[in-house]
Design an enzyme around this catalytic site. Structure first.
Site, PDB file in Angstrom:
ATOM      1  N   PHE A 124      34.109  -4.022  -9.462  1.00  0.00           N
ATOM      2  CA  PHE A 124      33.564  -2.918  -8.677  1.00  0.00           C
ATOM      3  C   PHE A 124      34.607  -2.481  -7.646  1.00  0.00           C
ATOM      4  CE2 PHE A 124      29.522  -0.742  -7.808  1.00  0.00           C
ATOM      5  CZ  PHE A 124      28.874  -0.948  -9.010  1.00  0.00           C
ATOM      6  N   GLN A 245      28.427   7.400   3.564  1.00  0.00           N
ATOM      7  CA  GLN A 245      29.213   7.275   2.347  1.00  0.00           C
ATOM      8  C   GLN A 245      28.883   8.374   1.340  1.00  0.00           C
ATOM      9  OE1 GLN A 245      28.661   3.698  -0.438  1.00  0.00           O
ATOM     10  NE2 GLN A 245      30.748   3.564   0.330  1.00  0.00           N
ATOM     11  N   HIS A 247      29.185   9.042  -2.453  1.00  0.00           N
ATOM     12  CA  HIS A 247      29.489   8.343  -3.696  1.00  0.00           C
ATOM     13  C   HIS A 247      30.300   9.283  -4.565  1.00  0.00           C
ATOM     14  CE1 HIS A 247      29.219   6.087  -7.361  1.00  0.00           C
ATOM     15  NE2 HIS A 247      28.582   5.104  -6.744  1.00  0.00           N
ATOM     16  N   LEU A 257      22.754   9.752  -9.365  1.00  0.00           N
ATOM     17  CA  LEU A 257      23.896   8.842  -9.327  1.00  0.00           C
ATOM     18  C   LEU A 257      24.339   8.356 -10.701  1.00  0.00           C
ATOM     19  CD1 LEU A 257      25.709   7.100  -7.364  1.00  0.00           C
ATOM     20  CD2 LEU A 257      24.173   5.246  -7.941  1.00  0.00           C
ATOM     21  N   GLU A 260      29.080   3.198 -10.051  1.00  0.00           N
ATOM     22  CA  GLU A 260      30.483   2.805 -10.072  1.00  0.00           C
ATOM     23  C   GLU A 260      30.729   1.780 -11.183  1.00  0.00           C
ATOM     24  OE1 GLU A 260      32.096   2.471  -6.047  1.00  0.00           O
ATOM     25  OE2 GLU A 260      32.678   0.457  -6.627  1.00  0.00           O
ATOM     26  N   ARG A 291      35.063   3.670  -2.166  1.00  0.00           N
ATOM     27  CA  ARG A 291      34.442   4.984  -2.372  1.00  0.00           C
ATOM     28  C   ARG A 291      34.982   6.092  -1.491  1.00  0.00           C
ATOM     29  NH1 ARG A 291      28.355   2.616  -3.264  1.00  0.00           N
ATOM     30  NH2 ARG A 291      28.897   1.736  -5.281  1.00  0.00           N
ATOM     31  N   HIS A 358      25.258   9.328  -0.206  1.00  0.00           N
ATOM     32  CA  HIS A 358      24.716   8.169  -0.898  1.00  0.00           C
ATOM     33  C   HIS A 358      24.169   7.093   0.029  1.00  0.00           C
ATOM     34  CE1 HIS A 358      24.315   5.295  -4.147  1.00  0.00           C
ATOM     35  NE2 HIS A 358      25.188   4.475  -3.625  1.00  0.00           N
ATOM     36  N   ARG A 402      31.189   1.210   3.112  1.00  0.00           N
ATOM     37  CA  ARG A 402      30.610   0.065   2.409  1.00  0.00           C
ATOM     38  C   ARG A 402      31.249  -0.098   1.036  1.00  0.00           C
ATOM     39  NH1 ARG A 402      26.371  -0.576  -1.509  1.00  0.00           N
ATOM     40  NH2 ARG A 402      25.950   1.646  -1.520  1.00  0.00           N
TER      41      ARG A 402
HETATM   42  C1  LIG Z   1      20.864   5.648  -6.712  1.00  0.00           C
HETATM   43  C2  LIG Z   1      21.335   4.482  -5.903  1.00  0.00           C
HETATM   44  C3  LIG Z   1      22.024   3.436  -6.517  1.00  0.00           C
HETATM   45  C4  LIG Z   1      22.458   2.351  -5.768  1.00  0.00           C
HETATM   46  N1  LIG Z   1      23.115   1.312  -6.383  1.00  0.00           N
HETATM   47  C5  LIG Z   1      23.498   0.231  -5.668  1.00  0.00           C
HETATM   48  C6  LIG Z   1      24.092  -0.903  -6.296  1.00  0.00           C
HETATM   49  O1  LIG Z   1      24.257  -0.949  -7.504  1.00  0.00           O
HETATM   50  N2  LIG Z   1      24.454  -1.947  -5.530  1.00  0.00           N
HETATM   51  C7  LIG Z   1      24.265  -1.956  -4.178  1.00  0.00           C
HETATM   52  O2  LIG Z   1      24.609  -2.939  -3.531  1.00  0.00           O
HETATM   53  N3  LIG Z   1      23.677  -0.898  -3.554  1.00  0.00           N
HETATM   54  C8  LIG Z   1      23.291   0.176  -4.263  1.00  0.00           C
HETATM   55  N4  LIG Z   1      22.691   1.234  -3.623  1.00  0.00           N
HETATM   56  C9  LIG Z   1      22.330   1.100  -2.216  1.00  0.00           C
HETATM   57  C10 LIG Z   1      21.095   0.228  -2.093  1.00  0.00           C
HETATM   58  O3  LIG Z   1      20.299   0.353  -3.232  1.00  0.00           O
HETATM   59  C11 LIG Z   1      20.251   0.588  -0.875  1.00  0.00           C
HETATM   60  O4  LIG Z   1      21.061   0.603   0.262  1.00  0.00           O
HETATM   61  C12 LIG Z   1      19.155  -0.434  -0.682  1.00  0.00           C
HETATM   62  O5  LIG Z   1      18.402  -0.590  -1.857  1.00  0.00           O
HETATM   63  C13 LIG Z   1      18.227  -0.103   0.473  1.00  0.00           C
HETATM   64  O6  LIG Z   1      17.231  -1.092   0.504  1.00  0.00           O
HETATM   65  P1  LIG Z   1      16.217  -1.224   1.714  1.00  0.00           P
HETATM   66  O7  LIG Z   1      15.380  -2.410   1.430  1.00  0.00           O
HETATM   67  O8  LIG Z   1      16.978  -1.191   2.988  1.00  0.00           O
HETATM   68  O9  LIG Z   1      15.378   0.111   1.650  1.00  0.00           O
HETATM   69  P2  LIG Z   1      14.604   0.865   0.451  1.00  0.00           P
HETATM   70  O10 LIG Z   1      14.713   0.170  -0.841  1.00  0.00           O
HETATM   71  O11 LIG Z   1      15.052   2.278   0.528  1.00  0.00           O
HETATM   72  O12 LIG Z   1      13.108   0.745   0.907  1.00  0.00           O
HETATM   73  C14 LIG Z   1      12.626   1.379   2.079  1.00  0.00           C
HETATM   74  C15 LIG Z   1      11.170   1.050   2.216  1.00  0.00           C
HETATM   75  O13 LIG Z   1      10.690   1.522   3.460  1.00  0.00           O
HETATM   76  C16 LIG Z   1       9.465   2.188   3.260  1.00  0.00           C
HETATM   77  N5  LIG Z   1       9.309   3.135   4.369  1.00  0.00           N
HETATM   78  C17 LIG Z   1      10.185   4.039   4.835  1.00  0.00           C
HETATM   79  N6  LIG Z   1       9.671   4.684   5.880  1.00  0.00           N
HETATM   80  C18 LIG Z   1       8.453   4.166   6.094  1.00  0.00           C
HETATM   81  C19 LIG Z   1       7.410   4.419   7.023  1.00  0.00           C
HETATM   82  N7  LIG Z   1       7.515   5.353   7.975  1.00  0.00           N
HETATM   83  N8  LIG Z   1       6.267   3.699   6.924  1.00  0.00           N
HETATM   84  C20 LIG Z   1       6.103   2.762   5.955  1.00  0.00           C
HETATM   85  N9  LIG Z   1       7.064   2.479   5.051  1.00  0.00           N
HETATM   86  C21 LIG Z   1       8.209   3.185   5.134  1.00  0.00           C
HETATM   87  C22 LIG Z   1       9.573   2.820   1.910  1.00  0.00           C
HETATM   88  O14 LIG Z   1       8.311   3.133   1.382  1.00  0.00           O
HETATM   89  C23 LIG Z   1      10.265   1.683   1.153  1.00  0.00           C
HETATM   90  O15 LIG Z   1       9.315   0.734   0.751  1.00  0.00           O
HETATM   91  C24 LIG Z   1      22.241   2.327  -4.367  1.00  0.00           C
HETATM   92  C25 LIG Z   1      21.551   3.368  -3.764  1.00  0.00           C
HETATM   93  C26 LIG Z   1      21.129   4.455  -4.514  1.00  0.00           C
HETATM   94  C27 LIG Z   1      20.435   5.575  -3.796  1.00  0.00           C
END
Ligand SMILES: Cc1cc2nc3c(=O)[nH]c(=O)nc-3n(C[C@H](O)[C@H](O)[C@H](O)COP(=O)(O)OP(=O)(O)OC[C@H]3O[C@@H](n4cnc5c(N)ncnc54)[C@H](O)[C@@H]3O)c2cc1C
Length: 592
Positions: A124, A245, A247, A257, A260, A291, A358, A402
């Protein structure tokens, strides 16, 4: 007003976790297993959180397929962050990575396998062996659906641990007392339109990113920065919000997306002359440079007239040479996305791609236990009762940029660390719940009430679009101070409009108009933080690249930005250059 307040239903928990993505659910699992009463709120069903969309992998120096070491991982992360990452937190994350990934494996996460049964790992961007010598295979993957596998595994484990989920509940505001301790949240039950007071001894924000403040984004529609808005309104600063970032490979025109992992498997980027241009910009890592580097190189190619298509506004991602077998086995969703959104079958043709917003590197400042930190009486202090983890937090392990696969890692390492820290400190907080001041509840109620009663103001959709367009225009891959300053003015003007939002449909049950309006009140805080922090930083570092200040300036800018909503005030704090047990990596030029 008083009558309304009295009737507000209340619930009490040891811990309220806002967010059911990878971070929230890794944390809640630790809490529920320790016997604490824990409520997890989510705007959507937990397994629809944005983590589900993560494709490429989760990093850990397992060394299954090429020699690896956590210390090399740490070096890559510090360098990837352009030295803005805190080295104590980075050491913590990289050391904990193997155990955190093996734990997921033991939870039942269906990783891809090598013939000898070990977890499959792909190369990666920015991940190297022996301090930058050559690419390393560090990304543990479940095909191109790693986040999906992770999120479902964590959800099932939480169900078994009897975590209480509040599905389709939106947290509105933090509840604080005079001393600034956080005592829970107000929240809206979408099904009924009812507002609740959820009291908690500890509150954890795990609300994910806010990539939806841009028009072209890889993020889910729910990524509106609610946790950041809640923190900002409660007087807590947001850190390093100038660093976002792009992407390199969003499908041109659609923003969806393309992982990568495609380049990890051997895919390459081409300009209109069929040239593999990354060889010129990053002779060692080529298409697998970090990135920020690849996005800027692509932008440069497009600007200099070597973009593809009738308008010369994208480049091509070629992977047909990998063969149908590899594409179908390792990248099945990518093929599907390319066919559906790019109108090309990557087994035969290259995919048109452009840099797309991203990931937010900045967020709510925390230490590596996940405790929120804010300056008080001239010192950086813990905000009692409040933790932040995952993309909404700035630990800060990602600094100014990142590395791919380090976010899924961040979720599980700091989700677990915060869970452990809350459990360990629980006896001290065993006392009954502290009283929640009525004024704190009133603040939130009044906010919703004003919105509710207003007629004839600005339309939510118009204000949302204005934010997205202004961010897209003023805060892109390449920036100038002049453009950013105009962005500050544009966003402050839109903020005035956001304060005057109204919606016509006042019904209670599943009223999405109300929810969207509330989301815009959070988005505008994130946009204000971003433009203001960016316009002040007169250097190029990581993802913050200025045409008019192209060099990194360690003398003046090796420091974190802190932005306060009130008065859009800025403050700064030093970067933690001292790791926990090893020697510090001093800043040097970043070449690949
Ligand atoms: C398309 C894509 C591909 C990616 N691929 C990778 C990868 O391969 N490897 C990697 O390391 N990273 C990757 N990333 C980045 C990574 O996936 C994210 O940074 C990470 O999943 C975020 O996780 P989180 O638990 O912080 O939040 P999220 O998974 O975004 O969850 C947020 C949660 O908060 C809740 N929420 C938000 N606001 C409120 C509110 N006001 N009240 C109640 N609930 C709320 C939502 O409902 C959800 O449950 C990718 C990101 C994207 C967009």
């Amino acid at each position: 007003m008083a009558a309304v307040k009295k009737s507000l239903p209340r619930r009490r928990f040891d811990v309220v976790v806002v967010g059911a993505g990878g971070a929230g659910m890794r944390c809640s699992l630790q809490l529920a297993n320790a016997g604490l009463s824990v409520a997890v709120l989510s705007k959507v069903f937990p397994t629809r959180s944005h983590t589900v969309a993560a494709q490429g992998g989760v990093s850990a120096s397992l060394g299954n397929m090429s020699e690896d070491d956590w210390y090399w991982h740490m070096y890559d992360t510090v360098k990837g962050s352009d030295w803005l990452g805190d080295q104590d937190a980075i050491e913590f994350m990289c050391r904990e990575a193997p155990s955190a990934v093996y734990e997921l494996e033991h939870f039942g996460m269906p990783f891809d396998r090598n013939p000898d049964g070990t977890i499959y790992q792909r190369p990666f961007g920015g991940h190297t062996a022996n301090f930058g010598e050559k690419p390393v295979q560090r990304a543990c993957a479940a095909a191109d659906r790693t986040g999906h596998a992770m999120l479902h595994t964590l959800y099932q484990r939480n169900v078994a641990a009897r975590t209480q989920f509040f599905v389709e509940w939106m947290a509105l505001d933090l509840l604080r007392n005079e001393a600034g301790d956080v005592l829970g949240v107000t929240a809206l039950e979408m099904e009924t339109g009812e507002i609740y007071v959820l009291e908690a001894k500890t509150t954890v924000l795990a609300t994910g990113g806010a990539g939806r403040i841009w028009a072209a984004s890889t993020n889910a529609f729910i990524n509106t920065g609610d946790g950041l808005g809640m923190a900002a309104r409660a007087g807590i600063p947001l850190q390093d919000m100038e660093f976002w970032q792009f992407h390199p490979t969003g499908v041109a025109g659609a923003g969806v997306l393309i992982t990568e992992g495609v380049r990890g498997e051997g895919g390459i980027l081409l300009n209109k002359d069929g040239e593999r241009f990354m060889e010129r910009y990053a002779p060692t890592l080529k298409d697998l440079a970090p990135r920020d580097f690849v996005s800027r190189s692509m932008d440069q190619e497009i600007k200099e007239g070597r973009g593809c298509g009738p308008n010369g506004n994208y480049v091509l991602l070629k992977l047909d040479h990998l063969g149908a077998d590899v594409i179908n086995k390792r990248l099945p969703s990518i093929r599907e996305i390319a066919i559906k959104f790019g109108n090309v079958d990557p087994i035969k043709e290259p995919i048109p791609v452009v840099p797309t917003i991203h990931y937010q590197m900045g967020g709510i400042p925390t230490n590596y236990n996940g405790q929120v930190m804010a300056p008080k009486d001239g010192e950086n202090q813990v905000v009692n009762g409040l933790y932040a983890i995952g993309e909404c937090a700035a630990v800060s392990v990602h600094g100014a940029n990142r590395l791919g696969t380090n976010s899924l890692l961040d979720l599980i390492v700091f989700g677990r660390a915060a869970g452990n820290h809350i459990v360990d400190s629980h006896p001290e907080r065993q006392h009954s719940h502290q009283p929640v001041p009525e004024s704190s509840i009133d603040y939130s109620l009044d906010r919703v009430d004003t919105l509710e009663k207003r007629t004839g103001g600005e339309k939510t959709q118009d204000v949302g679009n204005a934010i997205r367009e202004a961010m897209q225009h003023h805060c892109g891959v390449f920036r100038t101070i002049d453009l950013l300053e105009k962005g500050v003015t544009a966003i402050e003007d839109i903020a005035q409009r956001a304060a005057n939002i109204s919606f016509k449909d006042k019904s209670k049950v599943f009223n999405t108009a109300r929810i969207e309006a509330l989301e815009v009140t959070n988005m505008i805080e994130v946009a204000r933080a971003t433009t203001r922090s960016a316009a002040a930083r007169t250097e190029s570092r990581g993802a913050h690249a200025l045409d008019d200040h192209p060099e990194r300036d360690d003398v003046n800018w090796l420091r974190h930005t802190l932005w306060y909503s009130e008065g859009s005030r800025l403050d700064y704090k030093p970067v933690q250059m001292q790791p926990l047990s090893v020697e510090s990596f001093p800043p040097k030029a970043r070449t690949f």
